[in-house]
Structure formats: C-alpha cells, structure tokens
Design an enzyme around this catalytic site. Structure first.
Site, short mmCIF file in Angstrom:
data_model
loop_
_atom_site.label_atom_id
_atom_site.label_comp_id
_atom_site.label_asym_id
_atom_site.label_seq_id
_atom_site.Cartn_x
_atom_site.Cartn_y
_atom_site.Cartn_z
CG ASP A 306 33.38 34.42 43.89
OD1 ASP A 306 33.98 35.18 43.02
OD2 ASP A 306 33.14 35.01 44.70
CB CYS A 359 36.98 39.65 41.66
SG CYS A 359 37.99 38.87 42.46
#
Length: 430
Positions: A306, A359
């Site tokens: 991530d 993101c």
C-alpha cells in the site's frame, strides 16, 4: 452559534491556514481549543464550511475574482449551502459576530456562471496536473475530478472475526446505515448537507468490542482484491496503522501469518491496539530496524504494498493537500514506490502474488510505475485483475474500471469510493 458566527469562524480558520501554512485539521483543532464555547454542532458546521471551500477553491476563486477566505466562504454559503446574499445580509444585521455585509459586487459575482472557465478550474485542480488527469481519464476527466469535490460518505468494514453486517447495522440503527454497493462486508452512511455532522461511530459499543472498523469502501475493495487465503504467509509491507492488515486477517480467518511492517515507526504505533480490539491472532508486527524482514526473503505467498503516494484519491477528505501538491513531491513519491516494488519482489515466493496499491488517481504513480517495474523485471508479469474481482465479489469486473496498463482505478464517480489503484503481479512460471 448562529450561521453568521460560523461563517466568520470559517473565514478566520482559512486565513490561519493560509498564513501559517499548516494542515486544516490542526487549524480547526486550534480554533476549537481557543473557542471552547463552540459546541460539537458548531465545530462540525465550521469544519464543513472550511472543507467545502477548499474542495471548490479554484472554481469559487474564478467566480469571485479572488481566493481570499471571505470570498471562498461566501461562495460556499450561496453556491453549496443554498443561501442568498439578501438572506445573508438579513442574518448579519445586528449580529456582532457576523462578517461584513455582502456587497453588491460580491452578490453579482456569486450569481455569475462558471461556463467558459478553463478545464482545470471546472475540475477544481491545480493547473499543472491537468495533463496527467486527462491522460488518466480521457474526455471525462473534468467530470471525474468534479465528482471529487463532493463530501465523502462514512464507510465501515464489518470485522467477520467478531460480528456480522446485520449485527453492526442493528447496533448503529440510529444512523440509518445501509450496505455498501460493492464490498460485501461494508456498511455506509452518506454525507449530509450543509451543517450535517458525521456520525461518531467510534463511541459505539460495537466499535469498542471490535465489531467494525472505519474504512472507505475503496480500501475494502482493494484489500479484498489482494486475495489473501486462509493459511497463507502474507507480508503487509506498508502497514501503517493497520487498516488493510485487519482486513487481510479477517479474510484469512485468523489462520496463516501476516507480517505487518512499516518503515515509519510512528505510523505503525496504532496497530497494536487495533489488532487487540479486533481479535486478530495471526498478525506479527515487525518494527523497522536492521534485518527486520530478512528471514522472509523468497517465502511470501503474498506481498501487499500500500505504497506512499500523493493521496490524490483522498481529495474529498483532505482537500487542502490538493493545493499543496508539487511536481517535486510527486517525483519523490514515484522514487519511493519504485524502491518498494523492487523490495517487495525480494520477499515473494516463486508462485506468490505481489499486490500494488495506491490511493492515487495519477498515471505516474499507477500504470506508469507498473510499466517501468515490468520493464526492469522481465521475470514478472501482470496477473488478471478480472479473475481476482470475480473471485472476491462473485460478479464480473464492471466496465470502465480497468486501466490501460492492466490494473483497476476506483473513483467517486465510478464506484462512489475514494480514488484507489490496484495491480496484481507475479513471477513468470518456468
């Protein structure tokens, strides 16, 4: 506090952010500490005004001819909250805490059209990012980015180790929760209008017992696409506070082993309490230090990255970061991502899956990053994201989510989520 005082407070906070160059969250907290008479409803309303102003800063500045705090807040009140200049002036009259009356020039500007504004203004993004965003979304890029100026919903993920969605929704019935549209264990509460308060679900008994976690549906989706299976060995290389570690643990039924690591010890700190509250027993936290992960080399069934990124996918929640992003920061994040992909590969077993997540909605951090990685590692190839989607959710991958480079991109317009990118990779067999 009445609306005039709330508007004045929002103007004051935006001026503080501009002058001190500090995050909006810090400025809002400081204002609250210095004005303890303001109740929770007042603080929520003022925060909404401030964030709405920053979400629309470019278009409102174009409309008003200036981006000074007063102009932005008046534009929010009229264009977003449905007030009129006349109604504002009536409310301001005789209120010692009110801003100065709306002038005739301001009233005319507030009524003006946005038609004909440059594309980056209509999209409410920095001008230098327009070519990247157009490359990411093509002809619909302005529409995509305009959707990122809305308020985000509050999404929760049911912790299947301790509860069920039905039990969680019953516990939170006072907030009128509904199931998420894609994530099978998700629950959502749409954002309200004007001065609506976000439900404080962390005070609920269910949260204290570990029945659910606050997690955007987009984050839940990419966690599910990681495909972690019971009994596997999984490395969460950028675990941070542990949101995806918790989701992986539930997917694995508390079996196998998750190694949760982050290079920043401070970001990792909250994970210990969260693991305990959620009843996670198959996660081992590895704190940063020399050789912290050496024993995992070549052994992992899955490595989840991530990656640190620009956070462009979270602009609904953190609109101030939109206007602070620079080409230099983007380049820094790209270098970090490339290094993490190479490091993650070193831990991957021969048949393992490397899961790359950001993101971000920028191609430089997504498809471009993967293309460069594949070019540098000919023994690696992309894994079919369509199959992973069907396995995770039991339906075919919806049209429009797949990127040209073989990943997927979630956005507020397409999926009603924050912006997320996910790409699956593995070594070539043979």
């Amino acid at each position: 506090m009445r609306l005039p005082g709330r508007l004045a407070a929002a103007i004051e906070i935006l001026a503080d952010v501009e002058q001190r160059r500090r995050p909006v969250s810090e400025a809002l907290k400081a204002w609250g500490l210095n004005n303890r008479f303001a109740g929770a409803g007042d603080r929520a309303a003022i925060g909404n005004l401030v964030y709405d102003a920053l979400r629309h800063r470019a278009s409102f500045a174009h409309l008003m001819g200036t981006d000074d705090p007063r102009a932005l807040v008046l534009a929010v009140a009229v264009r977003e909250w449905g007030e009129t200049p006349a109604a504002l002036n009536d409310a301001f009259a005789g209120d010692s805490h009110a801003p100065a009356p709306v002038t005739d020039a301001e009233a005319a500007a507030l009524a003006g059209p946005l038609e004909g504004a440059p594309a980056h203004v209509a999209a409410d993004v920095p001008k230098w990012l327009a070519p990247s965003l157009e490359r990411a979304f093509g002809a619909t890029w302005v529409e995509e980015l305009a959707a990122m100026t809305g308020r985000p919903s509050l999404d929760l993920r049911t912790n299947l180790l301790k509860s069920t969605p039905e039990r969680v929704m019953k516990s939170l019935a006072r907030f009128s929760p509904t199931p998420t549209t894609i994530a099978p264990w998700g629950i959502t509460m749409p954002a309200g209008l004007r001065d609506a308060r976000t439900p404080n679900v962390t005070t609920d008994e269910g949260y204290q017992k570990g029945w659910f976690e606050v997690q955007d549906q987009g984050s839940q989706i990419v966690s599910a696409l990681a495909g972690a299976q019971p009994g596997e060995q999984v490395l969460d290389l950028c675990a941070g506070a542990g949101g995806k570690t918790l989701a992986l643990a539930a997917a694995m039924g508390n079996t196998g082993q998750i190694f949760a690591y982050d290079a920043d010890r401070a970001r990792l700190a909250p994970i210990y309490d969260r693991l305990k509250r959620n009843g996670v027993r198959n996660a081992q936290v590895r704190a940063p230090g020399d050789g912290a992960l050496h024993d995992l080399a070549g052994r992992m069934d899955r490595v989840v990255i991530d990656a640190p990124c620009t956070g462009t996918g979270t602009w609904r929640r953190r609109p101030d970061t939109k206007w602070k992003l620079t080409p230099e920061l983007l380049a820094q994040r790209q270098a970090e991502q490339a290094a993490l992909l190479a490091e993650g590969l070193s831990y991957l077993g021969p048949r393992g899956t490397l899961v790359y997540i950001t993101c971000s909605i920028l191609p430089e951090e997504n498809d471009d990053q993967i293309a460069a990685f594949l070019a540098a590692h000919p023994d690696v190839k992309s894994r079919p994201i369509d199959a992973a989607w069907h396995h995770a959710f039991g339906v075919d991958l919806p049209d429009g989510l797949r990127t040209p480079g073989g990943g997927i991109c979630l956005t507020p317009l397409r999926t009603g989520t924050d912006g997320f990118y996910c790409h699956l990779l593995g070594r070539n067999p043979g």
